[in-house]
Design an enzyme around this catalytic site. Sequence first.
Site, short mmCIF file in Angstrom:
data_model
loop_
_atom_site.label_atom_id
_atom_site.label_comp_id
_atom_site.label_asym_id
_atom_site.label_seq_id
_atom_site.Cartn_x
_atom_site.Cartn_y
_atom_site.Cartn_z
N TYR A 175 2.80 -6.98 16.55
CA TYR A 175 3.11 -6.12 15.41
C TYR A 175 3.84 -4.86 15.87
CZ TYR A 175 2.20 -2.13 12.42
OH TYR A 175 2.34 -0.97 11.71
N LEU A 190 4.74 -10.58 -2.91
CA LEU A 190 3.34 -10.59 -3.34
C LEU A 190 2.42 -11.24 -2.30
CD1 LEU A 190 4.07 -11.50 -7.06
CD2 LEU A 190 3.02 -9.37 -6.30
N SER A 197 5.82 3.28 13.20
CA SER A 197 4.42 3.59 13.44
C SER A 197 4.27 4.38 14.75
CB SER A 197 3.66 2.27 13.56
OG SER A 197 2.41 2.47 14.15
N PHE A 243 9.70 -1.34 3.47
CA PHE A 243 8.28 -1.45 3.82
C PHE A 243 7.87 -2.89 4.12
CE2 PHE A 243 8.26 2.26 0.92
CZ PHE A 243 7.61 3.18 1.72
N LYS A 265 7.88 -3.33 15.35
CA LYS A 265 8.25 -1.98 14.90
C LYS A 265 9.26 -1.38 15.88
CE LYS A 265 6.02 -1.67 11.13
NZ LYS A 265 6.78 -1.72 9.89
N TYR A 310 0.82 -1.21 0.00
CA TYR A 310 0.00 0.00 0.00
C TYR A 310 0.87 1.28 0.00
CZ TYR A 310 -3.26 3.49 1.97
OH TYR A 310 -3.99 4.62 2.22
N ILE A 311 1.64 1.47 1.02
CA ILE A 311 2.46 2.70 1.08
C ILE A 311 3.65 2.57 0.13
CG2 ILE A 311 3.66 4.34 2.59
CD1 ILE A 311 2.00 3.08 4.92
N ASP A 361 9.44 -7.76 -3.55
CA ASP A 361 8.13 -7.94 -2.91
C ASP A 361 7.70 -9.38 -3.15
OD1 ASP A 361 5.45 -5.73 -2.35
OD2 ASP A 361 5.20 -7.91 -2.45
N LEU A 400 -10.10 1.58 9.77
CA LEU A 400 -11.36 2.31 9.62
C LEU A 400 -11.72 2.63 8.16
CD1 LEU A 400 -13.76 3.83 10.89
CD2 LEU A 400 -12.28 5.84 11.04
N PHE A 410 1.38 8.12 11.33
CA PHE A 410 0.12 8.12 12.07
C PHE A 410 -0.85 7.23 11.26
CE2 PHE A 410 0.68 10.43 16.02
CZ PHE A 410 2.04 10.58 15.91
C1 UD1 Z 1 -4.21 0.45 13.81
C2 UD1 Z 1 -3.33 -0.37 14.70
C3 UD1 Z 1 -1.93 0.23 14.69
C4 UD1 Z 1 -1.42 0.29 13.25
C5 UD1 Z 1 -2.39 1.06 12.37
C6 UD1 Z 1 -2.00 0.97 10.92
C7 UD1 Z 1 -4.78 -1.35 16.42
C8 UD1 Z 1 -5.20 -1.34 17.85
N1 UD1 Z 1 -3.87 -0.43 16.05
O1 UD1 Z 1 -4.27 1.78 14.34
O2 UD1 Z 1 -1.07 -0.55 15.48
O3 UD1 Z 1 -0.16 0.92 13.22
O4 UD1 Z 1 -3.70 0.49 12.50
O5 UD1 Z 1 -2.75 1.86 10.17
O6 UD1 Z 1 -5.25 -2.16 15.64
N2 UD1 Z 1 -12.57 1.86 14.01
C9 UD1 Z 1 -13.93 1.60 14.10
N3 UD1 Z 1 -14.45 0.62 13.32
C10 UD1 Z 1 -13.69 -0.14 12.47
C11 UD1 Z 1 -12.30 0.12 12.40
C12 UD1 Z 1 -11.78 1.11 13.18
O7 UD1 Z 1 -14.63 2.25 14.85
O8 UD1 Z 1 -14.23 -1.04 11.82
C13 UD1 Z 1 -11.99 2.94 14.83
C14 UD1 Z 1 -10.99 2.45 15.84
O9 UD1 Z 1 -11.60 2.18 17.06
C15 UD1 Z 1 -10.03 3.65 15.92
C16 UD1 Z 1 -10.12 4.32 14.55
O10 UD1 Z 1 -11.30 3.80 13.96
O11 UD1 Z 1 -10.50 4.55 16.88
C17 UD1 Z 1 -8.93 4.01 13.66
O12 UD1 Z 1 -8.77 2.60 13.63
P1 UD1 Z 1 -7.72 1.90 12.66
O13 UD1 Z 1 -7.91 2.37 11.28
O14 UD1 Z 1 -7.79 0.42 12.91
O15 UD1 Z 1 -6.31 2.48 13.15
P2 UD1 Z 1 -5.65 2.45 14.62
O16 UD1 Z 1 -6.41 1.63 15.57
O17 UD1 Z 1 -5.41 3.87 15.00
#
Ligand code: UD1
Length: 339
Positions: free
Chosen positions: A149, A33, A124, A80, A153, A11-12, A31, A199, A177
Amino acid sequence: MAVLVTGGLGYIGSHTVVELLNDGFEVVIVDDLSNSERFILKNIEEITGKKPFFYPFDLRRRELLTQVFDAHKIEGCINFAASKAVGESQLKPVDYYENNLFTLINILQEFKERGISNFIFSSSCTVYGQAEKMPIDENAPLKIPESVYGKTKQMGEEIITDFAKAYGRKISLLRYFNPIGAHPSGKLGELPMGIPNNLVPYVMQTAAGIRERLNIWGDDYDTEDGTPVRDYIYVVDLAKAHVSALKKLMQIGDETIIDIFNLGTGKGVSVLEVVKAFEIANDVKVPYQICARREGDITVAYANVDKAEKELHWKSETSLEESLKTVWKWQLYLDSQTV
Ligand code: UD1
């Protein structure tokens, strides 16, 4: 001058390869794959009009890596290649330590033996855990990460730092971030591999109807709307930071350099704000429900980006809405490929 990009079809990695090629670097990708597909290479070539060298193998195969170093004049590496699923890392700790650390050590062995410098490592913000103070600067105390994980790091950072100190090399640890978004062409992005944990990929699949609704993991946090706050950085902006970090190392003489940079936007955004921004940016609906908290989630994390601005002359340029538009374009591209 060739730059080795391990995990360069990820991805990155793939976005960074595009920025390196656009900047005139010769790029050598290794890579395996395991988390990508060959069409990403084709798309990199279409976007840039250039052809990176590509070797599909697992970096634990030291003898194959040696051949790559024999074949090219490698002057730096952006590393990466790593497994990155937090949940999976808890279930398969030995595999994660082996994959993420053996590959790193193999590259550093080649660097050590051949006198090469300029090593950039994908780290990270997970190394800070729940920091006491916002925004988080590079001097914030490190916490032992909760996930395997995260530990790989942190251990990776230590191994590379010791390498730089012992052999007088130049290295950069980039603490990301939350990277989001896709290439503006719509041809590169995060490939869906099973049910997304992060997310934005989950939001994307919900809007596309692949998932019924988004589960928001808790709205009882101590934040303005009760949902956790993160710093969502656009992947192309992030990719550009790698080019700046590499050039900085290459321009300095031969002394030991240990650079550490937080890469984010400097702005905290809540989960609900991401969902709303996605709906507005793409004129789609994202049905959601509030669920219990997810184990291991922190309340808030966003970066102090002053150091990157000052020393890399870099800052994030793309708004949340703009980057969420590219996510949707990527989803439509993926749809068009499967029809
Ligand atoms: C996560 C990882 C982190 C990693 C990063 C890579 C965890 C606890 N942390 O970070 O170690 O470096 O991804 O990008 O897994 N959320 C929802 N619903 C979802 C998915 C996420 O509500 O289906 C919320 C989570 O609670 C969080 C926010 O969205 O508050 C971001 O979540 P996410 O994208 O998984 O990233 P991180 O948890 O910050």
